[in-house]
Write a protein that holds these residues in place. Sequence first.
Motif, PDB file in Angstrom:
ATOM      1  N   ASN A 170       0.802  -1.346   0.032  1.00 50.99           N
ATOM      2  CA  ASN A 170      -0.090   0.002  -0.134  1.00 50.99           C
ATOM      3  C   ASN A 170       1.016   1.290  -0.022  1.00 50.99           C
ATOM      4  N   ALA A 171       1.874   1.159  -0.628  1.00 50.87           N
ATOM      5  CA  ALA A 171       2.787   2.399  -0.878  1.00 50.87           C
ATOM      6  C   ALA A 171       2.735   2.754  -2.323  1.00 50.87           C
ATOM      7  N   PRO A 172       3.273   4.201  -2.537  1.00 49.67           N
ATOM      8  CA  PRO A 172       3.392   4.700  -3.710  1.00 49.67           C
ATOM      9  C   PRO A 172       4.149   4.178  -4.771  1.00 49.67           C
ATOM     10  N   VAL A 173       4.105   2.896  -4.951  1.00 51.95           N
ATOM     11  CA  VAL A 173       5.090   2.126  -5.906  1.00 51.95           C
ATOM     12  C   VAL A 173       5.546   2.835  -7.305  1.00 51.95           C
ATOM     13  N   ASP A 174       4.445   3.533  -7.760  1.00 52.19           N
ATOM     14  CA  ASP A 174       4.657   4.181  -9.140  1.00 52.19           C
ATOM     15  C   ASP A 174       5.380   5.174  -9.016  1.00 52.19           C
ATOM     16  N   GLU A 175       5.569   6.031  -8.018  1.00 56.09           N
ATOM     17  CA  GLU A 175       6.592   7.081  -7.674  1.00 56.09           C
ATOM     18  C   GLU A 175       7.869   6.455  -7.466  1.00 56.09           C
ATOM     19  N   GLU A 176       7.882   5.098  -6.755  1.00 56.73           N
ATOM     20  CA  GLU A 176       9.150   4.601  -6.441  1.00 56.73           C
ATOM     21  C   GLU A 176       9.939   4.168  -7.596  1.00 56.73           C
ATOM     22  N   VAL A 177       9.106   3.407  -8.556  1.00 55.53           N
ATOM     23  CA  VAL A 177       9.724   2.853  -9.653  1.00 55.53           C
ATOM     24  C   VAL A 177      10.184   4.024 -10.606  1.00 55.53           C
ATOM     25  N   GLN A 178       9.445   4.912 -10.876  1.00 55.37           N
ATOM     26  CA  GLN A 178       9.941   6.158 -11.564  1.00 55.37           C
ATOM     27  C   GLN A 178      11.585   6.331 -10.963  1.00 55.37           C
ATOM     28  N   ALA A 179      11.564   6.646  -9.800  1.00 55.78           N
ATOM     29  CA  ALA A 179      13.070   6.969  -9.149  1.00 55.78           C
ATOM     30  C   ALA A 179      14.070   6.080  -9.323  1.00 55.78           C
ATOM     31  N   LEU A 180      13.547   4.780  -9.249  1.00 59.58           N
ATOM     32  CA  LEU A 180      14.328   3.420  -9.738  1.00 59.58           C
ATOM     33  C   LEU A 180      14.636   3.585 -11.299  1.00 59.58           C
ATOM     34  N   ALA A 181      13.874   3.663 -12.108  1.00 61.54           N
ATOM     35  CA  ALA A 181      14.140   3.875 -13.250  1.00 61.54           C
ATOM     36  C   ALA A 181      15.347   5.019 -13.712  1.00 61.54           C
ATOM     37  N   ALA A 182      15.073   6.001 -13.193  1.00 64.46           N
ATOM     38  CA  ALA A 182      16.001   7.283 -13.313  1.00 64.46           C
ATOM     39  C   ALA A 182      17.381   6.979 -12.800  1.00 64.46           C
ATOM     40  N   GLN A 183      17.242   6.353 -11.636  1.00 61.43           N
ATOM     41  CA  GLN A 183      18.477   6.097 -11.029  1.00 61.43           C
ATOM     42  C   GLN A 183      19.379   4.840 -11.648  1.00 61.43           C
ATOM     43  N   ILE A 184      18.802   4.107 -12.304  1.00 65.50           N
ATOM     44  CA  ILE A 184      19.249   3.110 -13.336  1.00 65.50           C
ATOM     45  C   ILE A 184      19.858   3.607 -14.673  1.00 65.50           C
ATOM     46  N   ASP A 185      19.018   4.510 -15.168  1.00 63.16           N
ATOM     47  CA  ASP A 185      19.346   5.400 -16.352  1.00 63.16           C
ATOM     48  C   ASP A 185      20.657   5.933 -16.085  1.00 63.16           C
ATOM     49  N   ARG A 186      20.863   6.716 -14.879  1.00 62.00           N
ATOM     50  CA  ARG A 186      22.072   7.360 -14.700  1.00 62.00           C
ATOM     51  C   ARG A 186      23.228   6.530 -14.239  1.00 62.00           C
ATOM     52  N   ALA A 187      23.190   5.234 -13.873  1.00 61.44           N
ATOM     53  CA  ALA A 187      24.086   4.604 -13.211  1.00 61.44           C
ATOM     54  C   ALA A 187      25.085   4.171 -14.268  1.00 61.44           C
ATOM     55  N   VAL A 188      26.266   4.124 -13.830  1.00 60.53           N
ATOM     56  CA  VAL A 188      27.540   3.527 -14.593  1.00 60.53           C
ATOM     57  C   VAL A 188      27.324   1.941 -14.711  1.00 60.53           C
ATOM     58  N   PHE A 189      26.919   1.491 -13.531  1.00 60.51           N
ATOM     59  CA  PHE A 189      26.839  -0.109 -13.706  1.00 60.51           C
ATOM     60  C   PHE A 189      25.189  -0.260 -13.415  1.00 60.51           C
ATOM     61  N   THR A 190      24.499  -1.016 -14.222  1.00 55.23           N
ATOM     62  CA  THR A 190      23.228  -1.494 -13.984  1.00 55.23           C
ATOM     63  C   THR A 190      23.128  -2.752 -13.205  1.00 55.23           C
ATOM     64  N   PRO A 191      21.993  -2.897 -12.610  1.00 57.29           N
ATOM     65  CA  PRO A 191      21.996  -4.014 -11.920  1.00 57.29           C
ATOM     66  C   PRO A 191      21.930  -5.440 -12.699  1.00 57.29           C
ATOM     67  N   GLN A 192      22.624  -6.247 -12.453  1.00 58.55           N
ATOM     68  CA  GLN A 192      22.648  -7.821 -13.274  1.00 58.55           C
ATOM     69  C   GLN A 192      21.172  -8.316 -13.317  1.00 58.55           C
ATOM     70  N   LYS A 193      20.488  -7.959 -12.367  1.00 54.10           N
ATOM     71  CA  LYS A 193      19.038  -8.682 -12.095  1.00 54.10           C
ATOM     72  C   LYS A 193      18.351  -7.840 -11.247  1.00 54.10           C
ATOM     73  N   ILE A 194      17.064  -7.917 -11.357  1.00 49.88           N
ATOM     74  CA  ILE A 194      16.070  -7.186 -10.287  1.00 49.88           C
ATOM     75  C   ILE A 194      15.156  -8.255  -9.951  1.00 49.88           C
TER      76      ILE A 194
END
Length: 178
Positions: free
Chosen positions: A48-72
């Motif tokens: 019951n949390a705002p996961v839509d906002e959290e996933v946008q922050a996560l996607a932006a974080q991954i887009d800026r990252a030098v290394f991306t996660p091997q798996k989510i």
Amino acid sequence: MGRTIIVSRRHDRLSQLIMKKMYDAVAVSSLKVSFQQGDQLCWLPEINAPVDEEVQALAAQIDRAVFTPQKIVMLSMVGTADDATPEQVQRWYGKGAQEYLWAHQYAIKMIDELELPYTVIRSLPLTATASPAVITSEGQAVTGKGVSEETLAGVIEQALLTDRYRNQSIGISAKEDD
């Protein structure tokens, strides 16, 4: 293989249970993570949390990252994959369930669009009673009342440590007594 980064603001023992088995795990409460080469991400949002906002922050974080996660590996709710009726979803998750469901469907779509290996684990609400896990594929009905933290942690560990559920959305429930 790098670290396992567990992102959770949950108030249960799920992160602790996963960390017991994974010596390289790091638990954080924010999605503002600096990924290192070989890291994998385990995202355990509250239902019951705002996961839509959290996933946008996560996607932006991954887009800026030098290394991306091997798996989510993402924890989600049952109902996002044609696996439960609206009545079941409301019974399991309460009055605001439909809004949570839409937010989780959006988050899952965003995770898929990152084009990284992923596993979405659609879980029934947590219960105190431990019993074996029942795994269901997308589109298969998920039934039952809940799943224990221990059982859920075991399936999350399997998704993190193997490719068994790679690029899949799986449902998890507890085996019902016959």
